[in-house]
Scaffold this active site. Structure first.
Site, PDB file in Angstrom:
ATOM      1  N   GLU A 221      -0.657  -5.563   5.624  1.00 25.04           N
ATOM      2  CA  GLU A 221       0.677  -5.603   4.995  1.00 25.04           C
ATOM      3  C   GLU A 221       1.543  -6.660   5.671  1.00 25.04           C
ATOM      4  O   GLU A 221       2.265  -7.405   5.010  1.00 25.04           O
ATOM      5  CB  GLU A 221       1.344  -4.231   5.119  1.00 25.04           C
ATOM      6  CG  GLU A 221       0.703  -3.168   4.249  1.00 25.04           C
ATOM      7  CD  GLU A 221       1.231  -1.773   4.512  1.00 25.04           C
ATOM      8  OE1 GLU A 221       1.092  -0.932   3.627  1.00 25.04           O
ATOM      9  OE2 GLU A 221       1.764  -1.517   5.608  1.00 25.04           O
TER      10      GLU A 221
ATOM     11  N   SER B  53       1.847   5.376  -1.798  1.00 26.66           N
ATOM     12  CA  SER B  53       2.056   6.111  -3.048  1.00 26.66           C
ATOM     13  C   SER B  53       3.192   5.536  -3.886  1.00 26.66           C
ATOM     14  O   SER B  53       3.228   5.736  -5.108  1.00 26.66           O
ATOM     15  CB  SER B  53       2.328   7.582  -2.738  1.00 26.66           C
ATOM     16  OG  SER B  53       3.441   7.702  -1.881  1.00 26.66           O
ATOM     17  N   THR B  54       4.137   4.824  -3.261  1.00 29.82           N
ATOM     18  CA  THR B  54       5.218   4.210  -4.041  1.00 29.82           C
ATOM     19  C   THR B  54       4.696   2.951  -4.740  1.00 29.82           C
ATOM     20  O   THR B  54       4.985   2.714  -5.920  1.00 29.82           O
ATOM     21  CB  THR B  54       6.421   3.875  -3.134  1.00 29.82           C
ATOM     22  OG1 THR B  54       6.680   4.997  -2.286  1.00 29.82           O
ATOM     23  CG2 THR B  54       7.665   3.571  -3.955  1.00 29.82           C
TER      24      THR B  54
ATOM     25  N   LYS C 159      13.642   7.752   2.976  1.00 30.08           N
ATOM     26  CA  LYS C 159      13.157   6.814   4.000  1.00 30.08           C
ATOM     27  C   LYS C 159      14.278   6.118   4.766  1.00 30.08           C
ATOM     28  O   LYS C 159      14.041   5.438   5.753  1.00 30.08           O
ATOM     29  CB  LYS C 159      12.269   5.736   3.346  1.00 30.08           C
ATOM     30  CG  LYS C 159      11.124   6.273   2.495  1.00 30.08           C
ATOM     31  CD  LYS C 159      10.087   6.964   3.334  1.00 30.08           C
ATOM     32  CE  LYS C 159       8.890   7.459   2.567  1.00 30.08           C
ATOM     33  NZ  LYS C 159       8.053   6.478   1.967  1.00 30.08           N
TER      34      LYS C 159
ATOM     35  N   ASP D 235       6.172  -3.813  -1.292  1.00 29.20           N
ATOM     36  CA  ASP D 235       5.518  -2.839  -0.405  1.00 29.20           C
ATOM     37  C   ASP D 235       6.458  -1.658  -0.157  1.00 29.20           C
ATOM     38  O   ASP D 235       7.672  -1.759  -0.376  1.00 29.20           O
ATOM     39  CB  ASP D 235       5.137  -3.521   0.916  1.00 29.20           C
ATOM     40  CG  ASP D 235       3.959  -2.847   1.591  1.00 29.20           C
ATOM     41  OD1 ASP D 235       3.626  -1.699   1.224  1.00 29.20           O
ATOM     42  OD2 ASP D 235       3.360  -3.462   2.500  1.00 29.20           O
ATOM     43  N   GLY D 236       5.899  -0.582   0.331  1.00 29.45           N
ATOM     44  CA  GLY D 236       6.676   0.604   0.676  1.00 29.45           C
ATOM     45  C   GLY D 236       7.087   0.565   2.139  1.00 29.45           C
ATOM     46  O   GLY D 236       6.881  -0.425   2.838  1.00 29.45           O
TER      47      GLY D 236
ATOM     48  N   SER E 154       0.840  -1.202   0.000  1.00 30.82           N
ATOM     49  CA  SER E 154       0.000   0.000   0.000  1.00 30.82           C
ATOM     50  C   SER E 154       0.874   1.251   0.000  1.00 30.82           C
ATOM     51  O   SER E 154       2.009   1.232   0.461  1.00 30.82           O
ATOM     52  CB  SER E 154      -0.898   0.002   1.246  1.00 30.82           C
ATOM     53  OG  SER E 154      -1.783  -1.089   1.188  1.00 30.82           O
TER      54      SER E 154
ATOM     55  N   GLY F  82       0.206   4.781   6.192  1.00 30.10           N
ATOM     56  CA  GLY F  82      -1.106   4.831   5.533  1.00 30.10           C
ATOM     57  C   GLY F  82      -2.166   4.052   6.293  1.00 30.10           C
ATOM     58  O   GLY F  82      -3.323   3.977   5.863  1.00 30.10           O
TER      59      GLY F  82
HETATM   60  O1  LIG Z   1       3.100   1.230   5.290  1.00 26.75           O
HETATM   61  C1  LIG Z   1       2.477   1.842   4.454  1.00 26.75           C
HETATM   62  C2  LIG Z   1       1.017   2.059   4.526  1.00 26.75           C
HETATM   63  O2  LIG Z   1       0.488   1.526   5.704  1.00 26.75           O
HETATM   64  C3  LIG Z   1       3.198   2.407   3.274  1.00 26.75           C
HETATM   65  O3  LIG Z   1       3.874   1.404   2.615  1.00 26.75           O
HETATM   66  C4  LIG Z   1       4.149   3.441   3.784  1.00 26.75           C
HETATM   67  O4  LIG Z   1       3.415   4.406   4.523  1.00 26.75           O
HETATM   68  C5  LIG Z   1       4.900   4.134   2.639  1.00 26.75           C
HETATM   69  O5  LIG Z   1       4.002   4.865   1.885  1.00 26.75           O
HETATM   70  P1  LIG Z   1       4.468   5.807   0.697  1.00 26.75           P
HETATM   71  O6  LIG Z   1       4.991   4.917  -0.368  1.00 26.75           O
HETATM   72  O7  LIG Z   1       3.205   6.547   0.301  1.00 26.75           O
HETATM   73  O8  LIG Z   1       5.507   6.747   1.237  1.00 26.75           O
END
Ligand SMILES: O=C(CO)[C@H](O)[C@H](O)COP(=O)(O)O
Length: 226
Positions: free
Chosen positions: A106, A31-32, A124, A84-85, A29, A100
């Site tokens: 996840e 934006s990445t 990050k 996943d991000g 989940s 998120g």
């Molecule tokens: O853990 C997450 C959601 O629960 C996302 O992977 C994390 O917040 C990174 O999000 P983004 O790619 O938008 O920076």
């Protein structure tokens, strides 16, 4: 597209290079991951046979929009690859996730994946986890008391709310506390302590769950392998 989104797209595209026809994928989940899904959509259009297990309602909605077939976690079957991000990544491949609010699904998907690839832009990466508020998912019942238990461990716990002040409710019907424990010297121990509290469902600390991290840098995608 701004620079951070260019880096997110670069790592999303790179992660797609690990996908093979016939795979069942864990779809993370954020934006990445959005850019990873967009790349997968191209593969599907070109006839690649894949299916995905979404880790959030938002990811499921994007996948449906992009024509990516969806499935669920089936008994006795592991996901071939999850992507996943992350909100923070330390040099030992430990993560904070859940910015998120999707950390529980996840983590379930990651725990049932043969391989978890984390994709993130270079902002990050941290030396020590803990600047980003640690998300902790709790059951709504007695949540104020559960927050007291969390504070007793030496941190702060702030309930995540919507703009109108209502509690943020996760896809699982739970609440989230964003916690500050300062810099976390021993993420594994903190995770275990939090998990031992009655009412805590899951923490955003992902300890030793990945051995491949793709970091988007200005002119390259760095592949970190454990
Ligand atoms: O853990 C997450 C959601 O629960 C996302 O992977 C994390 O917040 C990174 O999000 P983004 O790619 O938008 O920076």
């Amino acid at each position: 597209m701004d620079q951070v989104n260019q880096l997110k797209k670069a790592v999303g595209d790179k992660a797609a290079e690990f996908v093979e026809s016939g795979m069942t994928l864990g779809l993370g989940s954020g934006s990445t991951v959005y850019y990873f899904l967009k790349k997968l959509a191209e593969f599907v259009k070109d006839g690649m046979k894949i299916q995905g297990v979404p880790t959030s309602f938002q990811t499921a909605a994007w996948a449906k929009k992009f024509g990516i077939p969806l499935t669920h976690l089936a008994s006795g079957k592991r996901v071939d690859l999850a992507v996943d991000g992350a909100d923070e990544i330390d040099p030992h491949f430990n993560l904070i996730k859940g910015g998120g609010g999707c950390l529980l699904r996840e983590k379930i998907v990651a725990a049932n994946a043969k391989c978890l690839i984390i994709i993130a832009d270079e902002t990050k990466q941290v030396a020590t986890l803990g600047k980003f508020g640690l998300p902790v998912e709790v059951v709504p019942f007695g949540s104020e008391i559960i927050a007291d238990y969390i504070r007793d461990l030496g941190g702060t716990a702030k309930m995540r709310t919507l703009e109108n002040g209502d509690p943020f409710v996760s896809d699982n019907g739970n609440y989230l506390f964003d916690c500050d424990f300062g810099l976390i010297d021993d993420p594994g121990q903190l995770h275990n302590e939090l998990k031992s509290l009655v009412g805590v469902v899951e923490t955003g600390l992902f300890i030793q769950m990945t051995d491949t991290i793709l970091i988007g840098k200005e002119n390259e995608v760095k592949v970190l392998k454990k």
